[in-house]
Design an enzyme around this catalytic site. Structure first.
Site, mmCIF file in Angstrom:
data_model
loop_
_atom_site.group_PDB
_atom_site.id
_atom_site.type_symbol
_atom_site.label_atom_id
_atom_site.label_comp_id
_atom_site.label_asym_id
_atom_site.label_seq_id
_atom_site.Cartn_x
_atom_site.Cartn_y
_atom_site.Cartn_z
ATOM 1 N N LYS A 13 0.816 -1.211 0.000
ATOM 2 C CA LYS A 13 0.000 0.000 0.000
ATOM 3 C C LYS A 13 0.853 1.267 0.000
ATOM 4 C CE LYS A 13 -2.146 -1.185 3.745
ATOM 5 N NZ LYS A 13 -1.509 -2.463 4.036
ATOM 6 N N ARG A 88 -10.190 1.344 9.039
ATOM 7 C CA ARG A 88 -9.828 -0.052 9.284
ATOM 8 C C ARG A 88 -10.955 -0.843 9.929
ATOM 9 N NH1 ARG A 88 -3.505 -0.240 11.180
ATOM 10 N NH2 ARG A 88 -2.697 0.346 9.151
ATOM 11 N N ARG A 144 -1.117 -9.474 13.012
ATOM 12 C CA ARG A 144 -1.677 -8.350 12.262
ATOM 13 C C ARG A 144 -2.523 -8.840 11.093
ATOM 14 N NH1 ARG A 144 3.347 -5.022 10.770
ATOM 15 N NH2 ARG A 144 1.874 -3.733 9.631
#
Length: 190
Positions: A13, A88, A144
């Protein structure tokens, strides 16, 4: 263009954000970079963020929302922006919708980079070795990914239902992925 770029940690990203921002002359707003800068400077926000980042968790919405709201209000973001790392969670989607409630300020597209899970681990372990990043141990990386799958991946459905989701294969060289992203976004502008 008002854009979001999404994908699991290590999908590329940040790399693609800088290229997209340059192409459309918009600021790339990366929450992760802002958090790391605060950690480096030892600010109270940085100290709070460090605890979450070291554990592989997300920084609380209240801190993140305030930071993004302030950043989107700055002059260089009025004509467009690229958000990397926000939203998110579904709650953050709702918060962003509130920030963009004025006519003409809605999102143009949400780009999602897809990458094989094991490739992500390989990329992030390599990045951790190169950059000495304390938040990129293999255990934290895998955690994560789990957090992303649980909290962030559901946003893909939200934006798909709105008809603004653009999925791009994130495997291959940086230039190959950039070409795919550019072609996908050219279709949005048409």
């Amino acid at each position: 263009m008002r854009l979001i770029i999404m994908g699991p940690p290590g999908a590329g990203k940040g790399t693609q954000s800088s290229r997209i921002a340059e192409r459309y002359d918009i600021p790339a707003i990366a929450t992760g970079d802002i958090f790391r800068a605060n950690v480096k400077d030892g600010t109270p926000l940085g100290q709070e963020a460090q605890r979450y980042m070291d554990a592989g968790d997300y920084v609380p919405d209240s801190v993140t929302n305030a930071m993004v709201r302030d950043r989107l209000g700055q002059d260089d973001a009025v004509g467009g922006f690229l958000l990397d790392g926000y939203p998110r969670t579904v709650a953050q989607v709702d918060e962003l919708d509130g920030m963009l409630k004025d006519p003409g300020s809605e999102l143009d597209a949400v780009v999602v980079l897809t990458v094989d899970a094991e490739e992500l681990v390989t990329r992030l372990v390599k990045r951790a070795e190169q950059d000495a990043r304390s938040d990129d141990t293999e255990d934290v990386i895998r955690h994560r990914q789990d957090v992303y799958a649980e909290q962030t991946a559901p946003l893909i459905d939200v934006y798909a239902e709105r008809g603004i989701l653009v999925t791009v294969d994130g495997m291959g060289s940086v230039d190959e992925v950039s070409t795919r992203v550019r072609e996908a976004l050219d279709g949005v502008q048409a």
